[in-house]
Design a protein around this motif. Sequence first.
Motif, PDB file in Angstrom:
ATOM      1  N   VAL A 131       0.906  -1.233   0.038  1.00 17.15           N
ATOM      2  CA  VAL A 131      -0.007   0.193  -0.076  1.00 17.15           C
ATOM      3  C   VAL A 131       0.873   1.443   0.182  1.00 17.15           C
ATOM      4  N   LEU A 132       1.887   1.591   0.561  1.00  9.01           N
ATOM      5  CA  LEU A 132       2.340   2.689   0.683  1.00  9.01           C
ATOM      6  C   LEU A 132       3.435   2.818  -0.751  1.00  9.01           C
ATOM      7  N   THR A 135       0.863   3.488  -3.272  1.00  7.24           N
ATOM      8  CA  THR A 135      -0.340   5.141  -3.625  1.00  7.24           C
ATOM      9  C   THR A 135       1.249   6.422  -3.679  1.00  7.24           C
ATOM     10  N   GLY A 136       1.542   6.102  -2.710  1.00 11.48           N
ATOM     11  CA  GLY A 136       2.596   6.756  -1.687  1.00 11.48           C
ATOM     12  C   GLY A 136       2.233   7.720  -0.953  1.00 11.48           C
ATOM     13  N   MET A 137       1.250   7.383  -0.510  1.00 11.25           N
ATOM     14  CA  MET A 137       0.427   7.594   0.844  1.00 11.25           C
ATOM     15  C   MET A 137       1.285   8.147   2.296  1.00 11.25           C
ATOM     16  N   ARG A 138       1.169   9.022   3.132  1.00  7.12           N
ATOM     17  CA  ARG A 138       1.958   8.863   3.857  1.00  7.12           C
ATOM     18  C   ARG A 138       1.880   8.217   5.223  1.00  7.12           C
ATOM     19  N   ILE A 139       2.204   7.321   6.485  1.00  9.65           N
ATOM     20  CA  ILE A 139       2.082   6.396   6.610  1.00  9.65           C
ATOM     21  C   ILE A 139       0.456   6.821   7.902  1.00  9.65           C
ATOM     22  N   SER A 140       0.823   8.712   8.473  1.00  9.04           N
ATOM     23  CA  SER A 140      -0.009   8.940   9.275  1.00  9.04           C
ATOM     24  C   SER A 140      -1.420   8.702   8.197  1.00  9.04           C
ATOM     25  N   GLU A 141      -1.162   8.636   6.788  1.00 14.09           N
ATOM     26  CA  GLU A 141      -2.919   8.149   5.994  1.00 14.09           C
ATOM     27  C   GLU A 141      -3.338   7.324   5.810  1.00 14.09           C
ATOM     28  N   ILE A 159      -9.268   8.512   0.057  1.00 18.67           N
ATOM     29  CA  ILE A 159      -8.290   9.906   1.557  1.00 18.67           C
ATOM     30  C   ILE A 159      -8.467  10.246   1.660  1.00 18.67           C
ATOM     31  N   GLN A 160      -9.408  10.511   3.644  1.00 20.15           N
ATOM     32  CA  GLN A 160     -10.045  11.343   3.504  1.00 20.15           C
ATOM     33  C   GLN A 160      -9.272  12.601   4.153  1.00 20.15           C
ATOM     34  N   LYS A 161      -8.573  12.183   5.291  1.00 16.79           N
ATOM     35  CA  LYS A 161      -7.339  13.108   5.634  1.00 16.79           C
ATOM     36  C   LYS A 161      -6.562  13.313   5.658  1.00 16.79           C
ATOM     37  N   GLY A 162      -5.867  14.265   4.553  1.00 18.10           N
ATOM     38  CA  GLY A 162      -4.284  14.048   4.737  1.00 18.10           C
ATOM     39  C   GLY A 162      -3.718  15.456   5.410  1.00 18.10           C
ATOM     40  N   LYS A 163      -2.514  15.506   4.820  1.00 16.35           N
ATOM     41  CA  LYS A 163      -2.056  16.813   5.627  1.00 16.35           C
ATOM     42  C   LYS A 163      -2.381  17.795   5.406  1.00 16.35           C
ATOM     43  N   ARG A 164      -2.699  19.029   5.841  1.00 12.17           N
ATOM     44  CA  ARG A 164      -3.726  19.843   6.075  1.00 12.17           C
ATOM     45  C   ARG A 164      -5.183  19.927   5.620  1.00 12.17           C
ATOM     46  N   LYS A 165      -5.522  18.484   6.278  1.00 12.98           N
ATOM     47  CA  LYS A 165      -6.914  18.467   6.027  1.00 12.98           C
ATOM     48  C   LYS A 165      -6.969  18.301   4.905  1.00 12.98           C
ATOM     49  N   LYS A 166      -6.833  18.165   4.067  1.00 13.03           N
ATOM     50  CA  LYS A 166      -7.083  17.731   1.929  1.00 13.03           C
ATOM     51  C   LYS A 166      -7.369  16.365   1.995  1.00 13.03           C
ATOM     52  N   GLY A 167      -8.158  16.270   1.516  1.00  9.07           N
ATOM     53  CA  GLY A 167      -8.293  14.816   0.982  1.00  9.07           C
ATOM     54  C   GLY A 167      -7.660  14.412  -0.603  1.00  9.07           C
ATOM     55  N   ARG A 168      -8.273  13.527  -0.675  1.00  9.71           N
ATOM     56  CA  ARG A 168      -7.149  12.926  -2.470  1.00  9.71           C
ATOM     57  C   ARG A 168      -7.685  11.611  -2.680  1.00  9.71           C
ATOM     58  N   ILE A 169      -7.731  11.440  -4.096  1.00  9.40           N
ATOM     59  CA  ILE A 169      -7.430  10.185  -4.512  1.00  9.40           C
ATOM     60  C   ILE A 169      -6.413   9.155  -4.885  1.00  9.40           C
ATOM     61  N   VAL A 170      -6.202   8.350  -3.902  1.00  8.57           N
ATOM     62  CA  VAL A 170      -4.551   6.868  -4.891  1.00  8.57           C
ATOM     63  C   VAL A 170      -4.643   6.025  -5.917  1.00  8.57           C
ATOM     64  N   LEU A 171      -4.038   5.739  -6.327  1.00 12.50           N
ATOM     65  CA  LEU A 171      -4.437   4.400  -6.900  1.00 12.50           C
ATOM     66  C   LEU A 171      -3.692   2.993  -6.825  1.00 12.50           C
ATOM     67  N   PHE A 172      -4.057   2.188  -7.088  1.00 12.65           N
ATOM     68  CA  PHE A 172      -3.267   0.787  -6.141  1.00 12.65           C
ATOM     69  C   PHE A 172      -2.957  -0.416  -7.251  1.00 12.65           C
ATOM     70  N   THR A 173      -1.905  -0.820  -7.281  1.00 14.46           N
ATOM     71  CA  THR A 173      -1.706  -1.931  -8.344  1.00 14.46           C
ATOM     72  C   THR A 173      -2.529  -2.935  -8.547  1.00 14.46           C
ATOM     73  N   VAL A 226      16.010   1.707   5.317  1.00 16.56           N
ATOM     74  CA  VAL A 226      14.285   1.952   4.857  1.00 16.56           C
ATOM     75  C   VAL A 226      13.240   2.046   5.962  1.00 16.56           C
ATOM     76  N   THR A 227      12.451   3.657   5.680  1.00 20.31           N
ATOM     77  CA  THR A 227      11.650   3.811   6.094  1.00 20.31           C
ATOM     78  C   THR A 227       9.787   3.700   5.757  1.00 20.31           C
ATOM     79  N   PRO A 228       9.060   4.594   6.452  1.00 22.11           N
ATOM     80  CA  PRO A 228       7.813   4.850   5.392  1.00 22.11           C
ATOM     81  C   PRO A 228       7.996   5.644   4.419  1.00 22.11           C
ATOM     82  N   HIS A 229       8.510   6.218   4.541  1.00 26.56           N
ATOM     83  CA  HIS A 229       8.052   7.664   4.195  1.00 26.56           C
ATOM     84  C   HIS A 229       9.295   7.661   2.428  1.00 26.56           C
ATOM     85  N   THR A 230      10.247   6.430   2.995  1.00 25.94           N
ATOM     86  CA  THR A 230      11.656   5.604   2.194  1.00 25.94           C
ATOM     87  C   THR A 230      10.525   5.508   0.744  1.00 25.94           C
ATOM     88  N   LEU A 231       9.550   4.428   1.045  1.00 29.09           N
ATOM     89  CA  LEU A 231       8.165   3.975  -0.046  1.00 29.09           C
ATOM     90  C   LEU A 231       8.113   4.687  -1.057  1.00 29.09           C
TER      91      LEU A 231
END
Length: 280
Positions: A131-132, A135-141, A159-173, A226-231
């Motif tokens: 998933v990480l 999608t490139g999503m943040r670990i908090s997301e 993603i209902q509540k991203g950073k600065r409370k902005k939502g968006r749609i991401v794709l996955f494989t 390697v960290t979640p943000h690395t992904l």
Amino acid sequence: MDCETCINQFELDYQFCLDPKSVELYLLSVKQLIEHSGKSIDTLNKKHIRLWLYYLSEKGYKPQTISSKLGGLKTFFTYCCEEGILSTNPAVGISIKMEESKPFYLSLTDLTKLRQLVNKRILAERAIIEVLYATGMRISELSNMRREDIYWNERTIQIQKGKRKKGRIVLFTKECEVHLKAYLDTRMDDVPYVFVSPKYADRPIQIYYVGKRFREIYSKQLGFRVTPHTLRHTFAAHLAQKGMPLEYIQTLLGHESPQQTRYYARLYNHARKELYDEFM
């Protein structure tokens, strides 16, 4: 207006504009500056700020951390000027010289090694990796993600509540779909969160817990950090190497700040150059 009232007013006015953690960090910087200088907000000047930044440097703070603290001060003092609390912004014109670090992301070989390592572990961890990366999503997301946010037919996640409370749609494989379904099929509960805490089965997985797995298990066994943000960086770099325009990648990442834009522009150019060098 006294210092405490001014700080409280800033927190109140910005609680719906910025991520609460960002507001907290900004105000921590302000309070630390006041404590170090012994001055009130209306008597602070550039000299006091520079002396505090120098103090942080002498204490061993990294340039990135000091720059972040300065950014918090600038946001706060800009607010004070806009509200008429201050007539001039003491942080204007102050900057931190940053050494640009080389963008770090995993090669396809290292990504494969990570996947093979996690294949030997529990299904939830394998799904988290996919998933990480997909999608490139943040670990908090990822922590806040709910089952209802997944649209299997379109292979998208809201993603209902991203950073600065902005939502968006991401794709996955499709590969991500396989591992995510394999994990969810083992769940016999009705907890809405996609990934749940190993300790509290009715709560979302903790950010700290995931980071600890990366830090204390994956990184040590793989022999590279390697960290979640690395992904998240790897997601962006690999899309760049496949030819996706930078502006599309930034939309998927869900960021708009100039600092993030500059960093991912460097990452984009670096990833494209690596691809060029590979074929030349």
